[in-house]
Design a protein around this motif. Structure first.
Motif, PDB file in Angstrom:
ATOM      1  N   PRO A  41      -6.420  12.406  17.467  1.00 33.84           N
ATOM      2  CA  PRO A  41      -7.600  12.531  18.341  1.00 33.84           C
ATOM      3  C   PRO A  41      -7.397  13.549  19.471  1.00 33.84           C
ATOM      4  O   PRO A  41      -8.300  14.326  19.775  1.00 33.84           O
ATOM      5  CB  PRO A  41      -7.795  11.124  18.899  1.00 33.84           C
ATOM      6  CG  PRO A  41      -7.171  10.235  17.878  1.00 33.84           C
ATOM      7  CD  PRO A  41      -6.003  11.015  17.339  1.00 33.84           C
ATOM      8  N   TYR A  42      -6.215  13.552  20.079  1.00 36.93           N
ATOM      9  CA  TYR A  42      -5.930  14.534  21.138  1.00 36.93           C
ATOM     10  C   TYR A  42      -5.941  15.943  20.567  1.00 36.93           C
ATOM     11  O   TYR A  42      -6.494  16.867  21.176  1.00 36.93           O
ATOM     12  CB  TYR A  42      -4.579  14.235  21.793  1.00 36.93           C
ATOM     13  CG  TYR A  42      -4.175  15.289  22.787  1.00 36.93           C
ATOM     14  CD1 TYR A  42      -4.757  15.333  24.043  1.00 36.93           C
ATOM     15  CD2 TYR A  42      -3.232  16.260  22.459  1.00 36.93           C
ATOM     16  CE1 TYR A  42      -4.415  16.322  24.955  1.00 36.93           C
ATOM     17  CE2 TYR A  42      -2.876  17.246  23.361  1.00 36.93           C
ATOM     18  CZ  TYR A  42      -3.474  17.276  24.607  1.00 36.93           C
ATOM     19  OH  TYR A  42      -3.131  18.249  25.495  1.00 36.93           O
ATOM     20  N   ALA A  43      -5.340  16.125  19.405  1.00 33.33           N
ATOM     21  CA  ALA A  43      -5.307  17.446  18.773  1.00 33.33           C
ATOM     22  C   ALA A  43      -6.714  17.937  18.457  1.00 33.33           C
ATOM     23  O   ALA A  43      -7.038  19.109  18.659  1.00 33.33           O
ATOM     24  CB  ALA A  43      -4.462  17.404  17.503  1.00 33.33           C
ATOM     25  N   THR A  59      -8.360  27.136  13.199  1.00 31.66           N
ATOM     26  CA  THR A  59      -7.712  25.848  13.451  1.00 31.66           C
ATOM     27  C   THR A  59      -6.323  25.811  12.840  1.00 31.66           C
ATOM     28  O   THR A  59      -5.361  25.380  13.480  1.00 31.66           O
ATOM     29  CB  THR A  59      -8.587  24.705  12.893  1.00 31.66           C
ATOM     30  OG1 THR A  59      -9.865  24.767  13.516  1.00 31.66           O
ATOM     31  CG2 THR A  59      -7.958  23.359  13.141  1.00 31.66           C
ATOM     32  N   LEU A  60      -6.195  26.296  11.605  1.00 28.67           N
ATOM     33  CA  LEU A  60      -4.877  26.346  10.960  1.00 28.67           C
ATOM     34  C   LEU A  60      -3.931  27.280  11.709  1.00 28.67           C
ATOM     35  O   LEU A  60      -2.729  27.006  11.810  1.00 28.67           O
ATOM     36  CB  LEU A  60      -5.010  26.790   9.506  1.00 28.67           C
ATOM     37  CG  LEU A  60      -5.523  25.733   8.542  1.00 28.67           C
ATOM     38  CD1 LEU A  60      -5.853  26.356   7.196  1.00 28.67           C
ATOM     39  CD2 LEU A  60      -4.487  24.632   8.380  1.00 28.67           C
ATOM     40  N   ALA A  97      -9.465  16.673   9.733  1.00 30.32           N
ATOM     41  CA  ALA A  97      -8.804  16.766   8.423  1.00 30.32           C
ATOM     42  C   ALA A  97      -7.591  17.685   8.481  1.00 30.32           C
ATOM     43  O   ALA A  97      -6.532  17.365   7.924  1.00 30.32           O
ATOM     44  CB  ALA A  97      -9.797  17.263   7.378  1.00 30.32           C
ATOM     45  N   LEU A  98      -7.712  18.812   9.172  1.00 31.63           N
ATOM     46  CA  LEU A  98      -6.596  19.759   9.238  1.00 31.63           C
ATOM     47  C   LEU A  98      -5.469  19.251  10.146  1.00 31.63           C
ATOM     48  O   LEU A  98      -4.294  19.467   9.841  1.00 31.63           O
ATOM     49  CB  LEU A  98      -7.099  21.132   9.698  1.00 31.63           C
ATOM     50  CG  LEU A  98      -8.064  21.809   8.728  1.00 31.63           C
ATOM     51  CD1 LEU A  98      -8.590  23.114   9.311  1.00 31.63           C
ATOM     52  CD2 LEU A  98      -7.406  22.047   7.378  1.00 31.63           C
ATOM     53  N   ALA A  99      -5.804  18.566  11.228  1.00 30.65           N
ATOM     54  CA  ALA A  99      -4.763  17.998  12.106  1.00 30.65           C
ATOM     55  C   ALA A  99      -3.994  16.912  11.365  1.00 30.65           C
ATOM     56  O   ALA A  99      -2.763  16.830  11.470  1.00 30.65           O
ATOM     57  CB  ALA A  99      -5.390  17.442  13.374  1.00 30.65           C
ATOM     58  N   GLU A 100      -4.709  16.103  10.609  1.00 28.01           N
ATOM     59  CA  GLU A 100      -4.062  15.062   9.817  1.00 28.01           C
ATOM     60  C   GLU A 100      -3.162  15.683   8.748  1.00 28.01           C
ATOM     61  O   GLU A 100      -2.057  15.220   8.494  1.00 28.01           O
ATOM     62  CB  GLU A 100      -5.139  14.200   9.173  1.00 28.01           C
ATOM     63  CG  GLU A 100      -4.729  12.795   8.899  1.00 28.01           C
ATOM     64  CD  GLU A 100      -5.918  11.956   8.462  1.00 28.01           C
ATOM     65  OE1 GLU A 100      -6.668  12.393   7.559  1.00 28.01           O
ATOM     66  OE2 GLU A 100      -6.091  10.872   9.025  1.00 28.01           O
ATOM     67  N   LEU A 101      -3.637  16.747   8.120  1.00 28.48           N
ATOM     68  CA  LEU A 101      -2.873  17.455   7.098  1.00 28.48           C
ATOM     69  C   LEU A 101      -1.595  18.063   7.674  1.00 28.48           C
ATOM     70  O   LEU A 101      -0.537  18.021   7.050  1.00 28.48           O
ATOM     71  CB  LEU A 101      -3.749  18.559   6.482  1.00 28.48           C
ATOM     72  CG  LEU A 101      -3.108  19.430   5.417  1.00 28.48           C
ATOM     73  CD1 LEU A 101      -2.857  18.613   4.156  1.00 28.48           C
ATOM     74  CD2 LEU A 101      -3.999  20.611   5.101  1.00 28.48           C
ATOM     75  N   ALA A 102      -1.697  18.604   8.888  1.00 31.10           N
ATOM     76  CA  ALA A 102      -0.537  19.258   9.522  1.00 31.10           C
ATOM     77  C   ALA A 102       0.478  18.246  10.045  1.00 31.10           C
ATOM     78  O   ALA A 102       1.577  18.625  10.442  1.00 31.10           O
ATOM     79  CB  ALA A 102      -1.012  20.151  10.663  1.00 31.10           C
ATOM     80  N   GLY A 103       0.128  16.967  10.040  1.00 25.79           N
ATOM     81  CA  GLY A 103       1.075  15.945  10.481  1.00 25.79           C
ATOM     82  C   GLY A 103       1.166  15.814  11.986  1.00 25.79           C
ATOM     83  O   GLY A 103       2.212  15.435  12.522  1.00 25.79           O
ATOM     84  N   VAL A 104       0.083  16.111  12.685  1.00 29.13           N
ATOM     85  CA  VAL A 104       0.059  15.993  14.142  1.00 29.13           C
ATOM     86  C   VAL A 104       0.200  14.519  14.518  1.00 29.13           C
ATOM     87  O   VAL A 104      -0.401  13.653  13.892  1.00 29.13           O
ATOM     88  CB  VAL A 104      -1.276  16.568  14.685  1.00 29.13           C
ATOM     89  CG1 VAL A 104      -1.404  16.345  16.173  1.00 29.13           C
ATOM     90  CG2 VAL A 104      -1.378  18.039  14.352  1.00 29.13           C
ATOM     91  N   GLU A 105       1.001  14.246  15.554  1.00 22.40           N
ATOM     92  CA  GLU A 105       1.249  12.859  15.958  1.00 22.40           C
ATOM     93  C   GLU A 105       0.005  12.199  16.546  1.00 22.40           C
ATOM     94  O   GLU A 105      -0.334  11.084  16.189  1.00 22.40           O
ATOM     95  CB  GLU A 105       2.401  12.800  16.962  1.00 22.40           C
ATOM     96  CG  GLU A 105       3.747  13.000  16.314  1.00 22.40           C
ATOM     97  CD  GLU A 105       4.882  12.829  17.293  1.00 22.40           C
ATOM     98  OE1 GLU A 105       4.736  12.013  18.234  1.00 22.40           O
ATOM     99  OE2 GLU A 105       5.895  13.494  17.120  1.00 22.40           O
TER     100      GLU A 105
END
Length: 148
Positions: free
Chosen positions: A133-135, A69-70, A122-130
């Motif tokens: 939910p889509y990510a 995922t990362l 958690a990882l999408a939120e950490l990466a700053g994805v806009e």
């Protein structure tokens, strides 16, 4: 961690000290040298609330999933360490002064019961994805395609 929060409580009014108490009242009974109220009506200690997480019964390598995922998210100017946690998903982050302006680090603990959705979120939120939910949905779909 203990939090203080204002709570409406009845204030305790202390009776004047009696001769039997040595004239010090509640302050001397509690061992204080000056007058201290027994209960502060403005601050109350509250224990940390118990955090309940969904327990995914499926068997899969959660650390490997997090690393894939990362690899797909590729957080910019961030160093991420992933480790197996014991009880709950844990994400800590801070500034990485060695990487210059905007550099950061993160440590992600993944428990043995975490679901793919919880890890991806958690990882999408950490990466700053806009659009988190889509990510999450696209990360889960990409992982299903790799497994097939």
């Amino acid at each position: 961690m203990r939090r203080s929060s204002p709570v409406a409580q009845a204030e305790i009014h202390l009776d004047p000290p009696s001769a039997a108490e040595g004239g010090g009242g509640a302050a001397s009974r509690l061992g204080y040298a000056h007058a201290v109220r027994e209960r502060d009506a403005h601050h109350v200690e509250i224990d940390r609330a118990r955090h309940v997480e969904y327990r995914d019964p499926s068997e899969f390598d959660r650390i490997a999933f997090a690393m894939r995922t990362l690899d797909r998210l590729r957080p910019k100017r961030m160093t991420v360490a992933v480790y197996p946690a014991l009880a709950a998903m844990r994400v800590e982050r801070g500034n990485n002064l060695h990487r210059g302006e905007g550099g950061s680090w993160a440590i992600v603990g993944i428990p043995p019961h975490a679901s793919r959705e919880h890890i991806a979120y958690a990882l999408a939120e950490l990466a700053g994805v806009e659009s988190v939910p889509y990510a999450v949905q696209s990360l889960l779909a990409a992982d299903r395609n790799t497994d097939a």
